[in-house]
Scaffold this active site. Structure first.
Site, short mmCIF file in Angstrom:
data_model
loop_
_atom_site.label_atom_id
_atom_site.label_comp_id
_atom_site.label_asym_id
_atom_site.label_seq_id
_atom_site.Cartn_x
_atom_site.Cartn_y
_atom_site.Cartn_z
N GLU A 46 -14.16 -10.15 -6.20
CA GLU A 46 -12.89 -9.81 -5.54
C GLU A 46 -12.23 -11.04 -4.91
O GLU A 46 -11.03 -11.22 -5.00
CB GLU A 46 -13.10 -8.72 -4.50
N GLY A 73 -15.03 11.04 9.30
CA GLY A 73 -14.64 12.42 9.53
C GLY A 73 -14.09 13.10 8.29
O GLY A 73 -13.95 14.32 8.26
N ALA A 129 -10.71 -7.41 -1.03
CA ALA A 129 -11.57 -6.23 -0.99
C ALA A 129 -11.51 -5.52 -2.33
O ALA A 129 -10.61 -5.77 -3.14
CB ALA A 129 -11.13 -5.28 0.12
N GLU A 159 -1.34 -5.71 -7.15
CA GLU A 159 -2.02 -7.00 -7.07
C GLU A 159 -1.22 -8.13 -7.72
O GLU A 159 -1.61 -9.28 -7.66
CB GLU A 159 -3.39 -6.92 -7.76
N ARG A 206 0.85 -1.19 0.00
CA ARG A 206 0.00 0.00 0.00
C ARG A 206 0.89 1.24 0.00
O ARG A 206 1.53 1.57 1.01
CB ARG A 206 -0.94 0.00 1.22
#
Length: 174
Positions: free
Chosen positions: A68, A91, A51, A121, A39
């Site tokens: 997925e 938020g 996901a 991936e 990530r």
């Protein structure tokens, strides 16, 4: 502000997001499927649950979740239930996430999967972790991904009554 609370005008930055789904795949031995994925925003590899983004208009969420699970991990599930719905970062974003529990799993041979993994991936190793161990990993800080942590803890809680309290895949989001 809602209900006329205050008269001051307040500015907020909001990220508009298409939404997402996550999958906690639980095998017949009580193990959870986790993927290792890089990530870029956090600059590290994370253990995650399969996901994906809600990127096909009108696609039922459980169909997206099944896609997925197949594309990222190479599995199909015979049983689907809703684990939990949440706003992962309310938020700052309007993102909605629905996490499913997938059971009755079957591995699909790689040559039968019509999907090419690219970028982050391209190399996502799959591991199977006993649910109790995954809970310990979430609580001791070894799992950082929101879908994985929330899904693992929700699956553990739902297992208490044999998953009888879970909602069907067609359950509406409120």
């Amino acid at each position: 502000m809602p209900n006329g609370a205050g008269t001051e005008l307040v500015g907020r930055d909001v990220i508009e997001h298409p939404g997402s789904v996550g999958v906690i795949a639980l095998d017949d031995r009580g193990r959870v499927l986790l993927l290792r994925q890089y990530r870029h925003p956090v600059g590290r590899f994370l253990w995650e649950a399969p996901a994906g983004l809600r990127d096909v208009d009108g696609e039922p969420l459980h169909v997206l979740a099944a896609r997925e699970l197949l594309e990222e991990a190479g599995y199909e599930a015979g049983r689907w239930d809703v684990l939990v719905d949440l706003f992962p970062s309310s938020g700052m974003s309007d993102e909605r996430t629905r996490i499913f529990l997938a059971r009755d799993l079957a591995e699909v041979p790689a040559e039968e999967i019509d999907f090419e993994r690219v970028h982050e991936e391209a190399d996502m190793p799959v591991v199977w972790v006993p649910l109790d161990e995954a809970v310990r990993k979430a609580l001791n800080g070894d799992l950082h991904n929101m879908i994985a942590v929330t899904g693992v803890l929700a699956a553990h809680a739902a297992a208490v009554d044999g998953f009888a309290g879970l909602r069907p895949v067609e359950a509406p989001e409120d």
